[in-house]
Motif scaffolding. Structure first.
Motif, PDB file in Angstrom:
ATOM      1  N   SER A  55      -6.625  -7.239 -10.180  1.00 35.28           N
ATOM      2  CA  SER A  55      -5.509  -7.189 -11.258  1.00 35.28           C
ATOM      3  C   SER A  55      -4.296  -6.680 -10.393  1.00 35.28           C
ATOM      4  O   SER A  55      -3.325  -6.049 -11.165  1.00 35.28           O
ATOM      5  N   HIS A  56      -4.288  -6.344  -9.104  1.00 36.72           N
ATOM      6  CA  HIS A  56      -3.162  -5.728  -8.430  1.00 36.72           C
ATOM      7  C   HIS A  56      -2.634  -6.569  -7.458  1.00 36.72           C
ATOM      8  O   HIS A  56      -3.405  -7.213  -6.462  1.00 36.72           O
ATOM      9  N   LEU A  57      -1.355  -7.025  -7.534  1.00 36.39           N
ATOM     10  CA  LEU A  57      -0.625  -7.854  -6.814  1.00 36.39           C
ATOM     11  C   LEU A  57       0.743  -7.250  -6.421  1.00 36.39           C
ATOM     12  O   LEU A  57       1.197  -6.512  -7.201  1.00 36.39           O
ATOM     13  N   ALA A  93      -9.073  -4.051   2.932  1.00 35.26           N
ATOM     14  CA  ALA A  93      -9.550  -2.983   1.635  1.00 35.26           C
ATOM     15  C   ALA A  93      -9.303  -1.575   2.405  1.00 35.26           C
ATOM     16  O   ALA A  93      -9.972  -0.753   2.266  1.00 35.26           O
ATOM     17  N   GLN A  94      -8.216  -1.131   2.716  1.00 38.17           N
ATOM     18  CA  GLN A  94      -7.528   0.242   3.327  1.00 38.17           C
ATOM     19  C   GLN A  94      -7.583   0.975   2.272  1.00 38.17           C
ATOM     20  O   GLN A  94      -7.364   0.694   1.143  1.00 38.17           O
ATOM     21  N   TYR A 119      -7.154   1.500  -4.869  1.00 40.48           N
ATOM     22  CA  TYR A 119      -6.947   0.219  -3.973  1.00 40.48           C
ATOM     23  C   TYR A 119      -5.811   0.388  -3.065  1.00 40.48           C
ATOM     24  O   TYR A 119      -5.064   1.415  -3.541  1.00 40.48           O
ATOM     25  N   ASP A 120      -5.541  -0.449  -2.315  1.00 41.88           N
ATOM     26  CA  ASP A 120      -4.457  -0.306  -1.363  1.00 41.88           C
ATOM     27  C   ASP A 120      -3.325  -0.969  -1.801  1.00 41.88           C
ATOM     28  O   ASP A 120      -2.766  -2.079  -1.844  1.00 41.88           O
TER      29      ASP A 120
END
Length: 289
Positions: A55-57, A93-94, A119-120
Motif C-alpha cells: 500500500s506504499h508507493l 526490503a531495507q 517499510y522502506d
C-alpha cells in the motif's frame, strides 16, 4: 533535457531516426528508444499496489516511462522501467531510515494514529536494469531455463573507459527519463532516473538512484553501461555499479556542510560519499544445449 537529433550527423555516422514519431534512433545494429508519459493514473496506481502487494508507493511514478536498447540481430534487449525497480525495492526490503520527525511529516494525514515505520519509505532499490531475449515475438527472461538463449552478467576486471567517454565526440542522441520520485514531504528527495547518450563510437547509460533525507542520510546508487559499436556477433557491454552512502553527521565530522541545500546535485557531491559497493560486469549471451 533533450537534445534534438541532427539528421545529417546521424546519417554520416550510419544511423537513422526511428519512424512513426518514436523518440530514438537506429544505428550499427541497435535500436535505442526512450518513452516518456504522464504519471500513473489512480486506477493504474491501484493495479500496481496489487501486483507489488503493498500500500506504499512513491508519490510520483512514471510507470509508462522507460528506456530500451535492443540489439536487432541477437534480439537482445536491455531496458529500464519503474515496475522492475520497485520489485527490487520490495525484495531488498531495507530497514526504514530512522528519522525523529517521521511521524510528523510522512504520516501527517493521520495525526491521531500510532505511527509504525515498517517499510522502506525511501524506495531504495538494488535494480540496475532488465535484460531479455525476444525471439519470434516471445520474450525470454534473462534467467531462462527452457533451453533457449540465456543472458547473464559475469564479473570482470575490465573497466569502463571514462576518459574516452569524456573526449569530444558528436552526441547523436541524448535523453533523460525519470522513473519515480518522492520528495519525502519536503524533507528530502528519492529519485530514480536513467540517462542515455549515443555517439558515433557507441552508447553510454547512467542509471541512478539518489536519496537525501535532510539532516540524516544520503545514498547514491549509480549504474553505468557502455557499449562500443563493433563487428562482434554479440556486442561487448560493460556494466559498472557503484553504491555510495553517508550520514550527515559523518560528513560534518569531515568538515563538510550539513545544510541540505549544499547537496542538491548528486553529481557534484558524489565524491564526498564513501563507496560501500563497487563491481564491473560483462553481459554474456549463450544458447543452452
Amino acid at each position: 533535457m533533450e537534445v534534438e537529433i541532427d539528421e545529417e550527423e546521424l546519417k554520416i555516422a550510419g544511423g537513422e531516426i526511428l519512424s512513426d514519431g518514436r523518440r530514438g534512433l537506429r544505428i550499427h545494429g541497435w535500436e535505442i528508444e526512450s518513452f516518456k508519459r504522464s504519471i500513473l493514473t489512480s486506477l493504474e496506481h491501484r493495479v500496481w499496489e496489487e501486483k507489488l502487494q503493498t500500500s506504499h508507493l512513491p508519490e510520483m511514478i512514471f510507470g509508462n516511462n522507460s528506456l530500451s536498447l535492443k540489439h536487432l540481430s541477437t534480439h537482445t534487449k536491455i531496458h529500464f522501467n519503474a515496475f522492475d525497480a520497485l520489485l527490487g525495492w520490495k525484495k531488498e526490503a531495507q530497514l526504514p531510515v530512522e528519522v525523529p520527525a517521521a511521524a510528523q511529516w510522512k504520516f501527517r494525514s493521520q495525526p491521531f494514529q500510532q505511527v509504525i515505520l515498517d517499510y522502506d519509505y525511501t524506495f531504495t532499490t538494488p535494480y540496475c536494469g532488465s535484460e531479455e531475449v525476444e525471439t519470434n515475438c516471445k520474450k525470454i527472461a534473462s534467467n531462462n531455463s527452457d533451453g533457449g538463449p540465456n543472458l547473464f552478467w559475469e564479473d570482470c576486471e575490465e573497466k569502463i573507459d571514462m576518459v574516452a567517454l569524456a573526449s569530444k565526440e558528436p552526441i547523436l542522441f541524448y535523453d533523460e527519463v525519470v522513473l519515480y520520485e518522492d520528495e519525502l514531504s519536503d524533507n528530502g528527495v528519492s529519485l530514480l532516473s536513467v540517462k542515455v547518450r549515443v555517439m558515433p563510437s557507441g552508447w553510454f547509460v547512467l542509471f541512478r538512484y539518489w536519496l537525501r533525507v535532510d539532516g540524516v542520510l544520503m545514498r547514491l546508487r549509480d549504474t553505468r553501461l557502455h557499449c562500443v559499436f563493433g563487428e562482434h556477433s554479440f556486442p561487448v557491454i560493460l556494466r559498472e555499479s557503484c553504491w555510495r552512502e553517508s550520514t550527515f553527521s559523518a560528513l560534518a565530522a569531515k568538515g563538510y556542510p550539513v545544510d541540505a541545500a549544499a547537496y542538491n546535485d548528486p553529481s557534484i557531491i558524489s565524491q564526498r560519499l564513501p563507496v560501500i559497493m563497487h563491481k564491473t560486469q560483462k553481459l554474456k549471451f549463450c544458447t543452452k544445449l
